[in-house]
Design a protein around this motif. Structure first.
Motif, short mmCIF file in Angstrom:
data_model
loop_
_atom_site.label_atom_id
_atom_site.label_comp_id
_atom_site.label_asym_id
_atom_site.label_seq_id
_atom_site.Cartn_x
_atom_site.Cartn_y
_atom_site.Cartn_z
N SER A 64 51.73 33.42 47.45
CA SER A 64 52.50 34.02 48.54
C SER A 64 53.86 34.53 48.10
N LYS A 65 53.98 34.91 46.84
CA LYS A 65 55.28 35.31 46.30
C LYS A 65 55.40 36.81 46.08
N VAL A 66 54.53 37.61 46.70
CA VAL A 66 54.55 39.05 46.47
C VAL A 66 55.77 39.67 47.15
N GLU A 67 56.54 40.42 46.40
CA GLU A 67 57.71 41.10 46.91
C GLU A 67 57.42 42.59 47.09
N PRO A 68 58.25 43.32 47.84
CA PRO A 68 58.08 44.78 47.89
C PRO A 68 58.19 45.38 46.49
N ASN A 69 57.40 46.40 46.22
CA ASN A 69 57.37 47.00 44.88
C ASN A 69 57.12 45.91 43.83
N PRO A 70 55.94 45.33 43.83
CA PRO A 70 55.69 44.10 43.06
C PRO A 70 56.00 44.27 41.58
N SER A 71 56.59 43.23 41.02
CA SER A 71 56.98 43.27 39.61
C SER A 71 55.82 42.86 38.72
N THR A 72 55.94 43.21 37.46
CA THR A 72 54.92 42.81 36.49
C THR A 72 54.90 41.30 36.34
N ASP A 73 56.05 40.64 36.46
CA ASP A 73 56.08 39.17 36.39
C ASP A 73 55.26 38.56 37.54
N THR A 74 55.37 39.14 38.73
CA THR A 74 54.62 38.64 39.87
C THR A 74 53.12 38.79 39.65
N VAL A 75 52.71 39.93 39.16
CA VAL A 75 51.28 40.16 38.89
C VAL A 75 50.76 39.15 37.87
N ASN A 76 51.54 38.93 36.81
CA ASN A 76 51.11 37.99 35.78
C ASN A 76 51.00 36.57 36.33
N ALA A 77 51.95 36.17 37.17
CA ALA A 77 51.91 34.83 37.76
C ALA A 77 50.70 34.68 38.68
N CYS A 78 50.38 35.71 39.42
CA CYS A 78 49.22 35.67 40.30
C CYS A 78 47.93 35.55 39.49
N ALA A 79 47.83 36.32 38.43
CA ALA A 79 46.65 36.24 37.57
C ALA A 79 46.50 34.85 36.98
N ALA A 80 47.63 34.23 36.60
CA ALA A 80 47.58 32.88 36.04
C ALA A 80 47.03 31.89 37.07
N MET A 81 47.40 32.05 38.34
CA MET A 81 46.87 31.16 39.38
C MET A 81 45.37 31.35 39.55
N ILE A 82 44.93 32.59 39.53
CA ILE A 82 43.50 32.86 39.68
C ILE A 82 42.72 32.20 38.54
N ARG A 83 43.24 32.31 37.33
CA ARG A 83 42.56 31.68 36.18
C ARG A 83 42.59 30.16 36.31
N GLU A 84 43.75 29.62 36.71
CA GLU A 84 43.89 28.17 36.82
C GLU A 84 42.88 27.59 37.80
N HIS A 85 42.67 28.27 38.90
CA HIS A 85 41.74 27.78 39.93
C HIS A 85 40.31 28.25 39.70
N GLU A 86 40.13 29.04 38.65
CA GLU A 86 38.80 29.57 38.33
C GLU A 86 38.18 30.23 39.57
N ALA A 87 39.01 30.98 40.26
CA ALA A 87 38.57 31.62 41.50
C ALA A 87 37.56 32.72 41.20
N LYS A 88 36.57 32.83 42.06
CA LYS A 88 35.56 33.88 41.96
C LYS A 88 35.76 34.97 43.01
N THR A 89 36.66 34.70 43.96
CA THR A 89 36.99 35.70 44.98
C THR A 89 38.50 35.75 45.15
N VAL A 90 39.04 36.97 45.19
CA VAL A 90 40.45 37.19 45.47
C VAL A 90 40.54 38.05 46.72
N ILE A 91 41.39 37.61 47.66
CA ILE A 91 41.59 38.36 48.90
C ILE A 91 43.05 38.78 48.96
N GLY A 92 43.29 40.08 48.98
CA GLY A 92 44.65 40.58 49.15
C GLY A 92 44.87 40.93 50.61
N ILE A 93 45.84 40.32 51.25
CA ILE A 93 46.12 40.60 52.65
C ILE A 93 47.60 40.91 52.82
#
Length: 375
Positions: A64-93
């Motif tokens: 839930s840390k997405v800011e306007p005009n998302p930064s590359t750091d934010t994208v990388n942190a989000c990807a790390a969470m997806i990998r950590e949780h071994e998620a098979k579905t991502v929902i962007g809302i």
């Protein structure tokens, strides 16, 4: 036809669900671990949580840390969470920022690395193995049906557009009631962003009959409904029509890409921290006026279709609409100084392939002249 390709293709792999009812997407989920990507407001207000609550017994985590005009750091942190949780579905809302973040993070979770390896570096994402569902809560970006994402480099502050076939979502869910609670300024900015998408697709040197059809209908809907939604936020018909317009505009520019108004938004949003829609729209009337250089007949046809006598009247009408929406119509109104115009024009040249799709002669000098005309 002037300014239109005689040979073209149209590719849209996204399944679209436009629904008046609260969406039930339980059958669309892959795996038991899900990451929902959103912004702080939608998380704290419970909108994102309601989506998660409707997913049954799934293991839902929230980024839930997405800011306007998302930064590359934010994208990388989000990807790390997806990998950590071994998620098979991502929902962007959320708005375009949340959906763009979800796109890139889902691809990074599959391909590895960081977004900087791909944005501007020429490396291509492999096949995305994470299911991607996008749910817009604004009526403007069209990101739910495009293969485009834009990210702000955390080190340089520069905008990094990425075009990737793996960015196409598996499912886009449009529920107009999600847009009812948008602040008036967000209604205005996202609505004008959608108008920019549509008109830039229409005059685009990559334009074609399918994208033109979507673009014209989107512009009509926006002109007929945006001011109503701005003044009467819970007008259901206006909100639904704007959601339709945003979707159609996305279906249009997703094929053609955008042009000069969006290119100039990159340095304007980076320098002056204005909303994306403002960054695009503030120069739009000027671009409408110069579009006659290479698309005069086509733009005259558009002006008449939208109820204006000519292209100049269309430009004036768009400017009047922006004033009614309490949006800036001059660069000095967003804090630009006259001595900064040459630097902005120079920055625009970094995106020349996109800039060159504008139906006018685009050089650093002509961009500078356009900026002076709206200063």
């Amino acid at each position: 036809m002037e300014n239109q390709n005689s040979s073209f293709q149209y590719w849209m792999p996204v399944r679209i669900l436009f629904t008046e009812a609260e969406p039930d997407i339980r059958e669309e989920i892959a795996g038991e671990s899900i990451v929902i990507v959103t912004d702080p407001f939608l998380y704290e207000s419970g909108v994102a949580g309601r989506t998660g609550d409707r997913l049954g017994n799934a293991d839902v985590s929230y980024f839930s840390k997405v800011e306007p005009n998302p930064s590359t750091d934010t994208v990388n942190a989000c990807a790390a969470m997806i990998r950590e949780h071994e998620a098979k579905t991502v929902i962007g809302i959320g708005g375009g920022s949340s959906m763009d973040t979800a796109k890139a993070a889902a691809c990074l979770a599959s391909s590895g690395g960081v977004i900087g390896d791909y944005a501007g570096k020429g490396k291509s994402f492999g096949k995305r193995t994470v299911r991607l569902i996008l749910i817009p809560t604004t009526a403007g970006t069209g990101s739910e049906v495009t293969n485009v994402g834009v990210y702000t480099d955390s080190e340089t502050g520069e905008k990094r557009p990425v075009v990737c076939p793996e960015f196409y979502a598996d499912l886009a869910v449009i529920h107009p009631k999600y847009t009812y609670t948008m602040p008036r300024s967000v209604t205005a900015n996202t609505g004008m962003d959608a108008f920019c998408h549509a008109i830039e697709a229409y005059w685009n040197l990559n334009s074609q009959p399918i994208s033109d059809s979507f673009a014209v209908q989107a512009m009509k809907l926006i002109l007929d409904n945006l001011l109503t939604a701005y003044r009467l936020p819970e007008d259901g018909a206006a909100r639904e029509n704007l959601c339709t317009a945003s979707l159609l505009a996305g279906l249009a520019f997703g094929q053609t890409r955008t042009t000069g108004a969006h290119v100039l938004s990159y340095p304007l949003t980076a320098r002056y921290h204005v909303p994306h829609g403002t960054g695009c729209a503030v120069t739009l009337p000027a671009f409408i006026r110069i579009s006659v250089e290479k698309a005069g007949k086509k733009m005259q046809t558009l002006a008449e279709a939208l109820g204006y006598i000519d292209v100049e009247a269309l430009a004036d009408g768009v400017c009047d609409l922006m004033r009614s929406l309490e949006m800036p119509v001059a660069l000095r109104e967003i804090g630009t100084k006259a001595e900064e115009l040459s630097g902005i024009a120079k920055d625009a040249m970094n995106y020349y392939p996109q800039l060159s799709l504008t139906p006018a002669f685009m050089t650093e000098e002509t961009v500078f002249d356009l900026l002076k005309s709206v200063y």
